[in-house]
Design an enzyme around this catalytic site. Structure first.
Site, mmCIF file in Angstrom:
data_model
loop_
_atom_site.group_PDB
_atom_site.id
_atom_site.type_symbol
_atom_site.label_atom_id
_atom_site.label_comp_id
_atom_site.label_asym_id
_atom_site.label_seq_id
_atom_site.Cartn_x
_atom_site.Cartn_y
_atom_site.Cartn_z
ATOM 1 N N TYR A 206 0.730 -1.256 0.093
ATOM 2 C CA TYR A 206 0.023 -0.144 0.120
ATOM 3 C C TYR A 206 0.860 1.290 0.000
ATOM 4 O O TYR A 206 0.675 2.190 -0.911
ATOM 5 C CB TYR A 206 -0.807 0.011 1.215
ATOM 6 C CG TYR A 206 -1.899 1.111 1.264
ATOM 7 C CD1 TYR A 206 -2.991 1.099 0.431
ATOM 8 C CD2 TYR A 206 -1.735 2.389 2.132
ATOM 9 C CE1 TYR A 206 -4.072 2.225 0.622
ATOM 10 C CE2 TYR A 206 -2.789 3.384 2.397
ATOM 11 C CZ TYR A 206 -3.785 3.290 1.432
ATOM 12 O OH TYR A 206 -4.539 4.330 1.660
ATOM 13 N N LYS A 210 1.147 4.258 -2.989
ATOM 14 C CA LYS A 210 0.610 5.542 -2.831
ATOM 15 C C LYS A 210 1.943 6.598 -2.991
ATOM 16 O O LYS A 210 1.541 7.453 -3.514
ATOM 17 C CB LYS A 210 0.373 5.842 -1.456
ATOM 18 C CG LYS A 210 -1.115 4.892 -1.006
ATOM 19 C CD LYS A 210 -2.097 5.498 -1.992
ATOM 20 C CE LYS A 210 -3.390 4.731 -1.552
ATOM 21 N NZ LYS A 210 -4.586 5.314 -2.479
#
Ligand code: NAD
Length: 302
Positions: A206, A210
């Site tokens: 994740y 990002k």
């Protein structure tokens, strides 16, 4: 130099002077009587068309409503074939505005990882509306696993949605902006996790995804600037949505822990992103591109 007929300056500036220029114009004309302040006019999205991925719920739905409240016609893309209850309630609420704004769900569901499906769905919206002004890439997934053992297929899954999916939306909406020569705004939803690491969470996929979104926004901003298409990212901090509920509802102690990680001492609410979305989508941010706006309660400041 102007390229391919794109307007050199935003529409609002082309029509009438604003700010100090408006005051100076009034002085020059020796006009008297009441003056209507113009600040809020700059946020108007009346008649504009926007696309929001992940718009069925959570931050995407809040952002879709924000665009509609500013007057836009908004199309939401998401996985379910039909929209959820919250979406339908928001849709009905918007119908009552009586401003020309609307919220439509792209029926049948759209998977942002499928480039052709996304391009075709957004091209269809362009065909129908004959313009395209705003794109918000909010679809995303969160998955964790210990970094040294992170399974390749799980890592790839996070990348496919959070990186490839964001690119596909930016491409699809950008193509329509190019087609209609719009000075548009693309808003990529990143996360503070692209700039910091969430303490005690094994979220390497994740967090990596990002960071990629931040750099994607900067890269596209540089490519598309000459076409007056702006590209920025928003990096929210901890906000209670279905995504974070997966953690917070199963480990309630995380509320206090996450709240204590920012100077404001609390989690954020989805509606606390309304201002930044309205600003980035509108002519109020026409000189802002290639920027990441952190909205984290100050989490990143410590
Ligand atoms: N909630 C937070 O604290 C937080 C913080 C920082 C960033 N974000 C980011 O904000 C965005 C929205 O998150 P949220 O909290 O609203 O989560 P959410 O899970 O409530 O919403 C995400 C939406 O994306 C959709 N989606 C997932 N995969 C998809 C796919 N392949 N194709 C189309 N749609 C897909 C889901 O169906 C869902 O409607 C995400 O990118 C997330 O990473 C959230």
């Amino acid at each position: 130099m102007l390229r391919r007929g794109f307007a050199a300056s935003p529409r609002i500036h082309a029509n009438k002077p604003i700010g100090v220029a408006a005051a100076l114009q009034a002085a020059k004309e020796n006009s008297t009587g009441p003056v209507q302040p113009q600040l809020y006019d700059g946020f108007s999205l009346a008649g504009r068309v926007g696309v929001v991925s992940g718009g069925n719920r959570g931050l995407g739905l809040e952002m879709a409503l924000t665009l509609a409240e500013a007057g836009a016609k908004v199309y939401a893309l998401d996985l379910p074939t039909t929209p959820g209850e919250e979406f339908r309630a928001v849709q009905k609420y918007i119908e009552r505005f009586d401003t020309g704004a609307k919220l439509e769900y792209v029926g049948g569901g759209v998977d942002v990882t499928d480039q052709k499906q996304v391009w075709d769905a957004v091209a269809e919206i362009g065909n129908k509306e004959q313009r395209m002004d705003i794109g918000i890439a909010a679809a995303g997934i969160l998955h964790g696993a210990p970094g040294l053992q992170y399974p390749a297929d799980e890592f790839q899954k996070v990348m496919s949605v959070n990186v490839n999916g964001v690119l596909h939306i930016a491409q699809a909406v950008g193509q329509q902006m190019e087609r209609f020569k719009t000075a548009g705004s693309l808003i990529l939803i990143a996360s503070m996790s692209g700039s910091i690491t969430n303490k005690d969470h094994a979220w390497v996929a994740y967090n990596t995804s990002k960071s990629a979104v931040l750099q994607m926004a900067r890269s596209l901003a540089c490519e598309l600037g000459p076409q007056a298409i702006r590209v920025n990212s928003i990096s929210p901090g901890h906000i209670y949505t279905s995504m974070t509920a997966a953690y917070l509802d199963t480990q309630p102690e995380l509320y206090q822990k996450w709240a204590g990680l920012n100077p404001l001492g609390r989690l954020g609410r989805p509606d606390e992103l309304r201002g930044v979305v309205a600003w980035l989508a509108s002519d109020m941010s026409t000189f802002c591109t290639g920027s990441d706006i952190l909205v984290s309660g100050g989490h990143h400041a410590w």
